[in-house]
Design a protein around this motif. Structure first.
Motif, mmCIF file in Angstrom:
data_model
loop_
_atom_site.group_PDB
_atom_site.id
_atom_site.type_symbol
_atom_site.label_atom_id
_atom_site.label_comp_id
_atom_site.label_asym_id
_atom_site.label_seq_id
_atom_site.Cartn_x
_atom_site.Cartn_y
_atom_site.Cartn_z
ATOM 1 N N ASP A 62 11.897 84.685 17.604
ATOM 2 C CA ASP A 62 12.093 83.634 16.590
ATOM 3 C C ASP A 62 11.627 82.282 17.117
ATOM 4 O O ASP A 62 10.951 81.527 16.419
ATOM 5 C CB ASP A 62 13.577 83.531 16.193
ATOM 6 C CG ASP A 62 14.014 84.691 15.315
ATOM 7 O OD1 ASP A 62 13.137 85.349 14.723
ATOM 8 O OD2 ASP A 62 15.236 84.939 15.219
ATOM 9 N N ARG A 63 11.987 81.992 18.362
ATOM 10 C CA ARG A 63 11.580 80.717 18.957
ATOM 11 C C ARG A 63 10.053 80.651 19.066
ATOM 12 O O ARG A 63 9.444 79.609 18.804
ATOM 13 C CB ARG A 63 12.206 80.559 20.345
ATOM 14 C CG ARG A 63 13.469 79.680 20.338
ATOM 15 C CD ARG A 63 13.856 79.274 21.750
ATOM 16 N NE ARG A 63 14.377 80.413 22.492
ATOM 17 C CZ ARG A 63 14.157 80.625 23.789
ATOM 18 N NH1 ARG A 63 13.400 79.794 24.484
ATOM 19 N NH2 ARG A 63 14.674 81.671 24.397
ATOM 20 N N ALA A 64 9.457 81.764 19.436
ATOM 21 C CA ALA A 64 7.992 81.799 19.553
ATOM 22 C C ALA A 64 7.345 81.537 18.194
ATOM 23 O O ALA A 64 6.371 80.780 18.090
ATOM 24 C CB ALA A 64 7.542 83.142 20.116
ATOM 25 N N VAL A 65 7.877 82.145 17.153
ATOM 26 C CA VAL A 65 7.330 81.953 15.804
ATOM 27 C C VAL A 65 7.420 80.481 15.398
ATOM 28 O O VAL A 65 6.473 79.921 14.825
ATOM 29 C CB VAL A 65 8.062 82.867 14.782
ATOM 30 C CG1 VAL A 65 7.689 82.485 13.356
ATOM 31 C CG2 VAL A 65 7.739 84.327 15.044
ATOM 32 N N GLU A 66 8.538 79.832 15.723
ATOM 33 C CA GLU A 66 8.711 78.400 15.424
ATOM 34 C C GLU A 66 7.609 77.564 16.106
ATOM 35 O O GLU A 66 7.063 76.632 15.522
ATOM 36 C CB GLU A 66 10.088 77.915 15.900
ATOM 37 C CG GLU A 66 11.199 78.101 14.885
ATOM 38 C CD GLU A 66 10.818 77.536 13.504
ATOM 39 O OE1 GLU A 66 10.478 76.329 13.428
ATOM 40 O OE2 GLU A 66 10.828 78.311 12.527
ATOM 41 N N VAL A 67 7.313 77.928 17.358
ATOM 42 C CA VAL A 67 6.281 77.204 18.109
ATOM 43 C C VAL A 67 4.897 77.429 17.469
ATOM 44 O O VAL A 67 4.091 76.503 17.367
ATOM 45 C CB VAL A 67 6.289 77.626 19.596
ATOM 46 C CG1 VAL A 67 5.072 77.076 20.330
ATOM 47 C CG2 VAL A 67 7.577 77.159 20.271
ATOM 48 N N PHE A 68 4.631 78.637 16.998
ATOM 49 C CA PHE A 68 3.355 78.905 16.307
ATOM 50 C C PHE A 68 3.244 78.039 15.057
ATOM 51 O O PHE A 68 2.182 77.492 14.757
ATOM 52 C CB PHE A 68 3.254 80.392 15.925
ATOM 53 C CG PHE A 68 2.506 81.203 16.937
ATOM 54 C CD1 PHE A 68 3.163 81.751 18.029
ATOM 55 C CD2 PHE A 68 1.138 81.413 16.820
ATOM 56 C CE1 PHE A 68 2.471 82.484 18.975
ATOM 57 C CE2 PHE A 68 0.438 82.140 17.757
ATOM 58 C CZ PHE A 68 1.099 82.675 18.845
ATOM 59 N N LYS A 69 4.349 77.916 14.334
ATOM 60 C CA LYS A 69 4.354 77.137 13.088
ATOM 61 C C LYS A 69 4.046 75.677 13.402
ATOM 62 O O LYS A 69 3.137 75.074 12.820
ATOM 63 C CB LYS A 69 5.739 77.274 12.437
ATOM 64 C CG LYS A 69 5.909 76.553 11.129
ATOM 65 C CD LYS A 69 7.168 77.093 10.410
ATOM 66 C CE LYS A 69 7.350 76.453 9.039
ATOM 67 N NZ LYS A 69 7.936 75.123 9.113
ATOM 68 N N LYS A 70 4.783 75.141 14.370
ATOM 69 C CA LYS A 70 4.615 73.734 14.749
ATOM 70 C C LYS A 70 3.178 73.467 15.241
ATOM 71 O O LYS A 70 2.536 72.501 14.816
ATOM 72 C CB LYS A 70 5.635 73.444 15.866
ATOM 73 C CG LYS A 70 5.578 72.046 16.450
ATOM 74 C CD LYS A 70 6.684 71.865 17.494
ATOM 75 C CE LYS A 70 6.279 70.815 18.518
ATOM 76 N NZ LYS A 70 7.224 70.752 19.648
ATOM 77 N N THR A 71 2.678 74.360 16.081
ATOM 78 C CA THR A 71 1.343 74.166 16.650
ATOM 79 C C THR A 71 0.257 74.316 15.587
ATOM 80 O O THR A 71 -0.705 73.548 15.560
ATOM 81 C CB THR A 71 1.112 75.178 17.794
ATOM 82 O OG1 THR A 71 2.241 75.129 18.666
ATOM 83 C CG2 THR A 71 -0.144 74.861 18.580
ATOM 84 N N GLY A 72 0.432 75.283 14.701
ATOM 85 C CA GLY A 72 -0.515 75.500 13.613
ATOM 86 C C GLY A 72 -0.599 74.276 12.712
ATOM 87 O O GLY A 72 -1.685 73.869 12.288
#
Ligand SMILES: *Cc1c(COP(=O)(O)O)cnc(C)c1O
Length: 395
Positions: free
Chosen positions: A379-389
């Motif tokens: 979940d934390r990784a997905v959040e980082v993908f969202k923010k970075t994207g």
């Protein structure tokens, strides 16, 4: 004095890498390979390793390795054909054969060595090797070491494969068709039943490199051949012991005839020292764990499905993967590397993969989900993908 020692031609090439935005320093891992790691001094979520089952730092494997160090020391001391063939090497081969449901398994020091050694041992001048265009670099190098003729078919394209067979098969003595079981950059599975049918129709041998299928596909990770229930119809089934199995090494599973021949002709085994005893000890524990339960492979697939769905829902292009390998395709080489760098700054390590590892214009970060990740970490990784994207206007 001549300036030959300045290696100017190499310096020029390095400058070009920098201009192309693909120059990089190797990241430094401090401590074991796990779901969260210390990389370059910073704690981050690890989505880059091939440690699919979380076995690389598993207590049972470490115990297995320690026991062998105490009993056998750290080095095998010689190539297998001289005095480096320890009883545990043969024991491991028997265990691998049983696990793979094949007559025999022949052990190498790495998966790379396995391709470099096996392909040249089983082909000769007057033979034809037909290879998928996206096969792994170690297959390409293995094929280069042979005196056979080569032909390349379009990726997973059975019309392309059959066209080559129709045109050329008659001109050659033996023919070997080689494919990755799972393609490492896209995560798609080879159409093995179709390949085997064609191979049998045209009297060809088949060779499957299951580096990314071992410990992942089939019952408890027995591989692509098991996944498609093709036992007895694939002649050479290659696995690594360095990825899901968590240690180091490679092997080819198949017939006793194959085993006998490789014992005499596999050059990386004839001319390079055998696997260290600790590795053999750890691998045996790994294989036994897989034979005892499907717990680890089940968790791997569950995590992979979970992560892939969440990334897809954000709008990322995750390609056509059918396995835990989850590419996020960005396209442009420099942008891909920038995406990878920004993800790392934001706390997730996913290596960028660009030309020449993948075709130009298909740069991607490749996410490797493992059984060792918790849902919370994913979940934390997905959040980082969202923010970075969002930061890079990719979404
Ligand atoms: C990783 C890989 C190899 C090499 O395996 P090692 O055990 O790491 O040397 C060979 N073939 C394929 C398809 C791979 O992905």
């Amino acid at each position: 004095m001549s300036n030959v020692h300045e290696l100017g031609f190499i310096k020029d090439r390095i400058e070009q890498l920098k201009k192309d935005g693909v120059y990089r320093k190797l990241p430094v891992l401090e401590g074991p390979d796990e779901a969260e790691i210390i990389l370059n001094g910073k704690k981050v979520i690890n989505l880059s390793s091939n440690n699919y089952l979380g076995f690389a730092n598993h207590p049972r494997l470490k115990e297995g390795a320690k026991k062998m160090i105490d009993k056998y020391g750290v080095g095998a001391g010689a190539v297998r054909t001289i005095v480096g063939n320890m009883d545990i090497h043969e024991e491991l081969e028997e265990l691998l054969a049983k696990f793979k449901r094949e007559e025999a398994a022949f052990l190498y020091q790495s998966g790379f060595n396995c391709n470099a050694g096996t392909i040249q041992a089983i082909t000769e001048k007057g033979d034809l090797i037909i290879s998928d265009e996206l096969n792994h670099a170690s297959i390409i190098d293995g094929v280069r070491l042979t005196k056979s003729d080569k032909a390349i078919y379009k990726h997973a394209d059975m019309d392309s494969l059959e066209a080559i067979l129709k045109e050329k098969r008659g001109d050659y003595k033996n023919c070997l068709i080689i494919t990755d079981g799972v393609f490492s950059m896209d995560g798609d599975i080879a159409p093995l039943p179709d390949i085997v049918n064609l191979a049998e129709k045209y009297e060809c041998m088949t060779y499957v490199d299951d580096a990314h299928g071992s410990g992942v596909l089939g019952e408890s990770g027995r591989g692509t051949v098991d996944h498609f229930d093709l036992h007895g119809r694939v002649d050479f089934s290659i696995g690594t012991l360095s990825k899901a199995i968590g240690v180091i090494g490679g092997y080819v599973a198949g017939s006793k005839t194959m085993y006998e021949w490789l014992n005499h002709r596999a050059r990386p085994v004839l001319f390079s020292t055998s696997l260290m005893p600790a590795a053999a000890g750890a691998i045996m524990e790994s294989i036994k764990m897989l034979m005892e339960s499907t717990e680890y492979t089940d968790r791997l697939w569950d995590n992979a499905k979970y992560f892939k769905e969440k990334l897809g829902a954000l709008g990322f292009n995750t390609g056509h993967s059918q396995t835990p390998i989850t590419p996020v395709i960005i396209g442009d080489e420099a942008k891909t590397m920038e995406f990878s760098r920004t993800l790392l700054e934001n706390g997730v390590f996913v290596s960028g993969i660009v030309f020449p590892t993948v075709p130009k214009g298909t740069g991607r970060v490749r996410c490797m989900v493992t059984a060792g990740h918790t849902k919370e970490q994913l979940d934390r990784a997905v959040e980082v993908f969202k923010k970075t994207g969002e930061q890079m206007n990719l979404l």
